[in-house]
Design an enzyme around this catalytic site. Structure first.
Site, PDB file in Angstrom:
ATOM      1  N   HIS A 125       0.807  -1.222   0.000  1.00  0.00           N
ATOM      2  CA  HIS A 125       0.000   0.000   0.000  1.00  0.00           C
ATOM      3  C   HIS A 125       0.838   1.268   0.000  1.00  0.00           C
ATOM      4  CE1 HIS A 125       0.102  -0.712   4.519  1.00  0.00           C
ATOM      5  NE2 HIS A 125       0.457   0.548   4.445  1.00  0.00           N
ATOM      6  N   SER A 130       4.378   1.827   8.024  1.00  0.00           N
ATOM      7  CA  SER A 130       4.055   0.830   7.004  1.00  0.00           C
ATOM      8  C   SER A 130       5.263   0.570   6.121  1.00  0.00           C
ATOM      9  CB  SER A 130       2.917   1.340   6.112  1.00  0.00           C
ATOM     10  OG  SER A 130       1.674   1.067   6.687  1.00  0.00           O
TER      11      SER A 130
END
Lengths: 81, 335
Positions: free
Chosen positions: B164, B288
């Site tokens: 992502h 992330s």
């Protein structure tokens, strides 16, 4: 996509701030967001509920905000202080 | 919320590994993959829309380059592509590691504990290995939105991160560009800044948005080779029994700290499923893509790619054989 616009206590948009979602009603990706010229970020909320935000401005100042999102298309304004 | 992640069918798996390459030294003897027992638990804390849910081959590679130029693209041939440089750190015992090799981190951890907010420790020495192989990411999405994330070098030009971070569902798909800053430390960029536009992920993420396929890579341009200076992470598969007992290390660039500082924490896994590692290591948005690694026999092997946060446990995409194979192919692209 939900849209959350952050304003400071004087009603001015918080532009160019790094935003971390520090509280959510369900699991989220751990991406960081940067507010646009309107002080807004957009993301897909996993569930209805309260969201907590940590904002770090370009000058390094820290702000906090919270808001309720009632659906995944919500558009809200949150006061960061 | 996170479900119970125990998977009784995931007790046996291949033990593949690709060694890390620490800082370049005069001793560059290749190290061989070993055949150590899956029950050898000698790991250490590191010191310091259009969604198709029925993807048949979710680990089939996808890339922005392929879409622009080649159309459909199949998986990659495999091969051992790298030699090891060894590392500059001595191995110490698990419990003593954080006290022995990086006392400055211990002091910072104490301060954090006193604050009582979380247990992350700020990494000040981001010019040192392995911290310098971890990169802050400044992501420019196709729709103009901006994001921050974390990545880690596995070869001179290959940066591994979350899927992502390279393909953003809801923000235009493939990122238009990603700035990679190894060892970012506030205003200091000890290994410069490198912009990547050649991105990789897999169809399970780009088409299926499957959590277990949330991983990707940035292949930097030919004239950007930060991994040759910083050293690189190895990566490996490990079985459930091993991972449940291993010390997991995680370091990245959290947004609640401004996104320009590296913060670290280590802990054992909370649970292990066939494709996901779950832990109570504190993280925040911006981490992330961070490496989740083990320190074993003085080698650093990433075993997961941090992706998600939840009150019930933060989690990483587990490096299983299919993920390992793609990482190996992407490593070769950035050699």
């Amino acid at each position: 996509m939900a849209k959350v616009s952050f304003h400071d206590t004087n009603g001015r948009p918080v532009r160019g701030a790094v935003v971390a979602i520090t509280g959510a009603p369900d699991e989220m990706i751990d991406l960081g967001y940067v507010t646009d010229d309107a002080g807004a970020i957009q993301f897909t909320p996993p569930a209805e509920g309260e969201y907590l935000f940590s904002l770090t401005g370009p000058d390094g100042g820290s702000l906090r905000a919270r808001t309720l999102l009632s659906d995944s298309e919500a558009e809200v304004t949150a006061t960061a202080s | 919320m996170t479900k119970s992640l125990k998977d009784p069918n995931a007790n046996v798996m291949d033990q593949s590994e690709e060694p890390n390459a620490g800082p370049p030294t005069s001793d560059q003897a290749p190290s061989q993959s070993d055949n150590r027992s899956a029950f050898q638990f000698d790991t250490e804390y590191e010191v310091v829309s259009g969604i198709d849910q029925n993807i048949k081959e979710p680990d089939t590679e996808a890339s922005n380059t392929a879409i622009r130029v080649l159309g459909n693209e199949t998986g990659w041939e495999l091969g051992n592509t790298g030699a090891s440089f060894g590392t500059e750190f001595d191995e110490t015992s698990a419990l003593d590691a954080i006290y022995g090799s990086y006392p400055e981190l211990l002091e910072q951890m104490r301060q954090e504990v006193v604050i009582g907010v979380d247990n992350r420790v700020r990494v000040q020495a981001t010019s040192s290995y392995p911290w310098r192989a971890i990169c802050g990411l400044k992501i420019q999405a196709a729709n103009g939105q901006r994001f921050i994330g974390t990545g880690w070098l596995i070869s001179p030009r290959t940066v591994i991160t979350a899927g992502h971070c390279v393909f953003l569902h809801g923000a235009g798909g493939w990122a238009s560009s990603i700035e990679v800053v190894p060892g970012l430390n506030d205003a200091s960029r000890p290994f410069g800044s490198h912009v990547g536009t050649a991105l990789r992920s897999v169809t399970g993420w780009t088409q299926g948005k499957k959590r277990e396929n949330d991983y990707g890579a940035i292949i930097l341009p030919a004239n950007s080779r930060p991994g040759a200076q910083t050293g690189t992470f190895g990566f490996a598969t490990r079985d459930d029994a091993f991972l449940k007992n291993a010390m997991l290390n995680l370091s990245g660039y959290p947004g609640d700290k401004g996104g320009n500082q590296q913060w670290f924490m280590a802990q054992k896994a909370k649970s292990v499923s066939s494709r996901v590692l779950t832990y109570d290591i504190d993280t925040a948005g911006g981490q992330s893509g961070a490496p989740v690694w083990i320190l074993q026999n003085n080698q650093r092997y990433a075993v997961g790619i941090h992706t998600n946060g939840a009150a019930s446990g933060n989690s990483a995409t587990r490096i299983v054989k299919a993920v390992f194979d793609n990482l190996l192919a992407w490593k070769a692209l950035g050699a």
